[in-house]
Design an enzyme around this catalytic site. Structure first.
Site, PDB file in Angstrom:
ATOM      1  N   GLU A  83       0.987  -1.253   0.023  1.00  0.00           N
ATOM      2  CA  GLU A  83       0.112   0.085  -0.004  1.00  0.00           C
ATOM      3  C   GLU A  83       1.017   1.253   0.021  1.00  0.00           C
ATOM      4  OE1 GLU A  83      -2.629  -0.387   3.187  1.00  0.00           O
ATOM      5  OE2 GLU A  83      -4.455  -1.339   1.967  1.00  0.00           O
ATOM      6  N   GLU A 114       6.421 -21.604   8.608  1.00  0.00           N
ATOM      7  CA  GLU A 114       6.930 -20.673   9.632  1.00  0.00           C
ATOM      8  C   GLU A 114       7.792 -21.335  10.695  1.00  0.00           C
ATOM      9  OE1 GLU A 114       3.978 -20.520  13.315  1.00  0.00           O
ATOM     10  OE2 GLU A 114       2.901 -20.315  11.675  1.00  0.00           O
TER      11      GLU A 114
END
Length: 302
Positions: A83, A114
């Site tokens: 963004e 992860e």
């Protein structure tokens, strides 16, 4: 610390019977819990400010913002990175979000990704992490191996390191220069850290990246001046920004925006100083694109 001892994994006494509440009671209960988020983030103001100052210096000197995380935390990092491009007109390669398991993990969980600290090192090597960059390691639980591995490698190459967690004395915080730990408490639904912890992380990432962009001169007064007018809505926003901060009409703003090749900051300098495009461009270049610094030279109210 074992998983069952973490604050983010504890049961919330206020929501024990949320499954039998009316819908309105459920909503009110969730809102009541959410009210605890901003105060928790507020306890970390000084460390967030430190992260901004360090990141702003690195970015100014050509470095990048690199976000690393897994699951919700990784997705929030990717979101913050992408963004920044349309909001502040930066190049996509200046802000990069890495999520354990790669791009596909944005939509579907990648099992075991992860838990591999070496995977983060490999991901950071692929983007040629350097000492100029700043790495933001994000993990609500504060213990994700992928994030720890990334922070360790970042320190090894000399990059700045910041950890963002939602527990005290986080493990990732011990592997970073700055440990930001906003303790939001047990979740409404036990262990669902996409809720309060996720909101806190988003707030922190928003503050850090916004602060860094402000320090680059990408905000004049309180408006975005490097927004990319890539569609009709953004073109209208650009005109409104120019008109509002310079006092000229929307029609004049439209004309100067066109003369400035849709560069809002350049248009503002042209309108405020009455300079032509070439003169204004030269001044902005001399002042690293900072509109406020340019206008100070003309004793123009900013």
């Amino acid at each position: 610390m074992s998983l069952d001892k973490l604050t983010t994994e504890q049961r919330n006494a206020n929501t024990t019977h949320i499954d039998t509440m009316s819908t309105l009671e459920m909503v009110k209960t969730i809102n009541n819990e959410d009210e605890k988020i901003a105060p928790a983030v507020g306890t970390q103001d000084e460390k967030i400010a430190q992260a901004i100052d360090i990141g702003a210096k690195r970015y100014h000197d050509g470095g990048r913002l690199i976000y690393i995380g897994a699951g919700t935390s990784g997705r929030l990092g990717v979101l913050d990175a992408v963004e920044l491009v349309p909001t502040y007109g930066i190049k996509p390669e200046r802000a990069i979000g890495l999520i354990a398991g790669g791009k596909s993990a944005m939509y579907l969980a990648v099992e075991g990704a992860e838990d591999d600290p070496d995977l983060a090192e490999a991901d950071l090597k692929k983007i040629n992490l350097s000492e100029k960059d700043m790495v933001l390691g994000i993990a609500a639980s504060g213990r994700t191996p992928y994030v720890i591995g990334g922070l360790d490698y970042a320190k090894k190459v000399g990059a700045a390191t910041v950890a963002v967690a939602c527990v005290k004395n986080s493990l990732i915080g011990q592997h970073a220069e700055i440990a930001i730990e906003a303790v939001t408490g047990p979740e409404v639904v036990t262990g669902s850290t996409r809720m309060k912890a996720g909101t806190a992380q988003k707030m922190i990432l928003n503050m850090i990246s916004t602060g860094i962009m402000i320090r680059q001169g990408k905000v004049y007064e309180n408006v975005m001046i490097d927004v990319l007018p890539t569609n009709e809505k953004l073109v209208e926003r650009a005109k409104r920004i120019i008109s509002t901060v310079t006092g000229i009409s929307k029609e004049q703003a439209s004309r100067v925006l066109k003369e400035a090749d849709k560069d809002v900051g350049l248009a503002i300098v042209m309108a405020k100083t009455k300079m032509n495009k070439e003169q204004a461009e030269t001044l902005l270049a001399e002042n690293h694109g900072n509109v406020s610094d340019v206008l100070k030279q003309f004793d123009i109210k900013i």
